[in-house]
Design an enzyme around this catalytic site. Structure first.
Site, mmCIF file in Angstrom:
data_model
loop_
_atom_site.group_PDB
_atom_site.id
_atom_site.type_symbol
_atom_site.label_atom_id
_atom_site.label_comp_id
_atom_site.label_asym_id
_atom_site.label_seq_id
_atom_site.Cartn_x
_atom_site.Cartn_y
_atom_site.Cartn_z
ATOM 1 N N ILE A 1 6.037 -9.895 18.049
ATOM 2 C CA ILE A 1 7.020 -10.173 17.002
ATOM 3 C C ILE A 1 7.322 -8.946 16.158
ATOM 4 C CG2 ILE A 1 7.330 -11.414 14.820
ATOM 5 C CD1 ILE A 1 5.951 -13.809 16.112
ATOM 6 N N ARG A 2 6.292 -8.234 15.754
ATOM 7 C CA ARG A 2 6.502 -7.172 14.761
ATOM 8 C C ARG A 2 7.144 -5.908 15.331
ATOM 9 N NH1 ARG A 2 1.040 -4.055 12.899
ATOM 10 N NH2 ARG A 2 0.790 -2.766 14.761
ATOM 11 N N MET B 1 1.585 -14.022 11.936
ATOM 12 C CA MET B 1 1.172 -13.068 10.912
ATOM 13 C C MET B 1 1.244 -13.690 9.520
ATOM 14 S SD MET B 1 3.071 -9.701 12.424
ATOM 15 C CE MET B 1 4.513 -10.682 12.810
ATOM 16 N N GLY C 1 0.801 -1.211 0.000
ATOM 17 C CA GLY C 1 0.000 0.000 0.000
ATOM 18 C C GLY C 1 0.835 1.263 0.000
ATOM 19 N N GLU D 1 -2.536 -15.946 9.974
ATOM 20 C CA GLU D 1 -3.777 -15.228 10.274
ATOM 21 C C GLU D 1 -4.772 -15.258 9.113
ATOM 22 O OE1 GLU D 1 -3.461 -10.892 10.526
ATOM 23 O OE2 GLU D 1 -1.435 -11.050 9.694
ATOM 24 N N THR E 1 7.686 -5.207 4.554
ATOM 25 C CA THR E 1 6.507 -5.990 4.896
ATOM 26 C C THR E 1 6.983 -7.252 5.591
ATOM 27 O OG1 THR E 1 4.785 -7.437 3.981
ATOM 28 C CG2 THR E 1 6.497 -6.725 2.473
ATOM 29 N N VAL E 2 6.598 -7.389 6.844
ATOM 30 C CA VAL E 2 7.069 -8.531 7.617
ATOM 31 C C VAL E 2 6.557 -9.840 7.017
ATOM 32 C CG1 VAL E 2 5.169 -8.664 9.266
ATOM 33 C CG2 VAL E 2 7.483 -9.235 10.015
ATOM 34 N N ASP E 3 5.456 -9.767 6.251
ATOM 35 C CA ASP E 3 4.901 -10.970 5.618
ATOM 36 C C ASP E 3 5.727 -11.458 4.433
ATOM 37 O OD1 ASP E 3 2.867 -10.875 7.424
ATOM 38 O OD2 ASP E 3 1.352 -10.116 6.035
#
Length: 465
Positions: free
Chosen positions: A366-367, A259, A187, A312, A214-216
């Site tokens: 975590i994040r 996540m 985004g 998630e 982005t941690v993902d």
């Protein structure tokens, strides 16, 4: 829409770079997205047709890189566009928190100041694009940022949600900003491209450079984003705790939610790293509760406990949609972790099986933590590559890593799609080999009709101490 991998510039770089003792990168150096090729015998000889044998090189040219997807190599250029004496830099961090944000901010400030000799204090916009839209910023100098890499979160703060690109560009021009660094995910970088387009409409020479966050790890094309490795490391303690809790009770089920809205990279890699996980639920692999319960029953025939890790975004198709969106326009997900926590023991009880679920959700823990050494180094290098690209006048792009080479990726390419776990890939297969679970939980039904042993985890049953 421009779908090429070419990198735009705000102008011709004419200033000699002040950097010394470095290897300068030329703009015609590119990195292939996929370096693996199949070479047919005739193809290897085709480029040399009409060339006599004694004139041919010792090693034949195996393939032509024409039309192959490749990205411009990142690194310092011998000539730069912006004058360090006058250039004004702005930094913004947007979206969710991620380990390594402060490392990026600090490294950008230090590289501009110490390596390029930038004189003006750097503007750090507070709370994401909101800060640009409202001229809410602080001055960043090496003295200000000297210790922030030891902190989690974002020193500048962050936020989600749309801001008017015209208003932001009005303020960017009013503040005299020449380089805007946008640190964020999908985004954020879509917003950065809108800023670039508005700047271009006004014929302004302003560089817009993104650092992917982005941690993902779901941004297109790049190998990985900073913070991902730290997230995998930080997930180990909750998984270990769930395992120890589960094995301490009869038919204990340790359930950990990690996540991963659309992509299950954290859950997948954390499970492989742990070695204690028996079931992995990802957004990319659908399942039903009937299949999950049936597999748990099979598992309990050989072991008195089980560890489940779910992303998630897993199982959203078995839950009713919320019908809501967040400020960034993302669909608000149902909480699959809480659903499984209540539904699993309920369904097992209906089948006459006693169980206990131990549920752990460490997402925020975590994040927001400090980056581990790998991510600290990786985020620092990304920040430096960002500075090199910006000073050379590059724009409308992010820096990233492809095949262990640092590259420039156009913003439209970086946001072209969300990267997903490849169910035919090495890591997914490694997870199956590690856990012993079937590729599809409904394979249990299919195999029941065959004369094959029931599927179970290779982990031996442990004696109760």
């Amino acid at each position: 829409m421009d779908n090429s991998c070419s990198i735009k510039t705000v102008g011709v770089p004419k200033i000699h770079s002040p950097l010394d003792a470095v290897q300068f990168i030329e703009d015609n150096e590119y990195v292939l997205l996929n370096p693996v090729v199949k070479i047919l015998p005739k193809e290897a000889e085709r480029p040399l047709q009409g060339v006599s044998q004694h004139q041919r090189p010792a090693t034949p040219i195996p393939f032509d890189t024409t039309n192959k997807k490749c990205f411009q190599k990142a690194g310092p250029r011998s000539r730069i566009f912006f004058d360090a004496e006058t250039v004004q830099v702005g930094i913004v961090t947007c979206g969710g928190l991620c380990p390594g944000l402060n490392n990026v901010i600090r490294a950008i400030v230090n590289c501009f100041y110490y390596r390029y000799g930038v004189k003006k204090p750097i503007y750090g916009f507070r709370y994401g694009y909101y800060g640009i839209a409202n001229k809410d910023y602080i001055s960043l100098t090496p003295e200000v940022v000297k210790d922030i890499h030891n902190l989690g979160g974002s020193y500048l703060g962050s936020s989600r949600g749309h801001q008017d690109s015209k208003v932001m560009v009005d303020n960017i021009i009013d503040l005299g900003i020449d380089i805007l660094v946008t640190i964020g995910g999908d985004g954020t970088q879509k917003g950065a491209h809108q800023i670039y387009e508005e700047v271009t409409k006004r014929n302004k020479q302003i560089s817009v450079i993104g650092v992917p966050k982005t941690v993902d790890n779901d941004l297109a094309y790049v190998d990985r984003t900073f913070g991902f490795e730290t997230a995998i490391e930080q997930a180990q303690a909750p998984i270990l705790a769930a395992h120890q809790e589960a094995r301490s009770v009869f038919n204990g089920i340790g359930l950990v939610k990690l996540m991963g809205r659309d992509s299950g990279f954290i859950a997948l890699n954390a499970s492989i790293s742990s070695g204690d996980v028996n079931i992995v639920l990802l957004p990319e692999a659908k399942f039903t509760m009937e299949e999950l319960i049936e597999y748990l029953i099979i598992r309990f025939k050989t072991s008195e406990h089980c560890v489940i890790v779910c992303a998630e975004g897993a199982g959203q198709d078995i839950l009713p949609p919320t019908g809501k969106t967040d400020k960034s326009g993302n669909t608000v997900l149902q909480d699959i972790g809480l659903f499984l926590k209540s539904e699993i023991p309920k369904r097992l009880t209906e089948k006459g099986i006693e169980s206990k679920v131990i549920y752990i959700d460490p997402s925020y823990q975590i994040r927001c933590c400090k980056a581990n050494p790998f991510d600290a180094a990786y985020s620092t290098i990304l920040a430096q590559m960002c500075c090199h690209a910006a000073m050379a006048g590059k724009t409308d792009m992010i820096v990233g890593s492809i095949n262990n080479q640092y590259v420039h990726v156009p913003l439209l390419k970086a946001t072209e799609y969300r990267k997903k776990v490849d169910k035919n890939g090495t890591y997914f297969q490694a997870m199956l080999d590690q856990t012993g679970m079937p590729e599809w939980l409904d394979l249990i039904r299919n195999r029941k009709g065959e004369n094959q042993p029931e599927i179970a985890s290779p982990e031996p049953k442990l004696a109760t101490i």
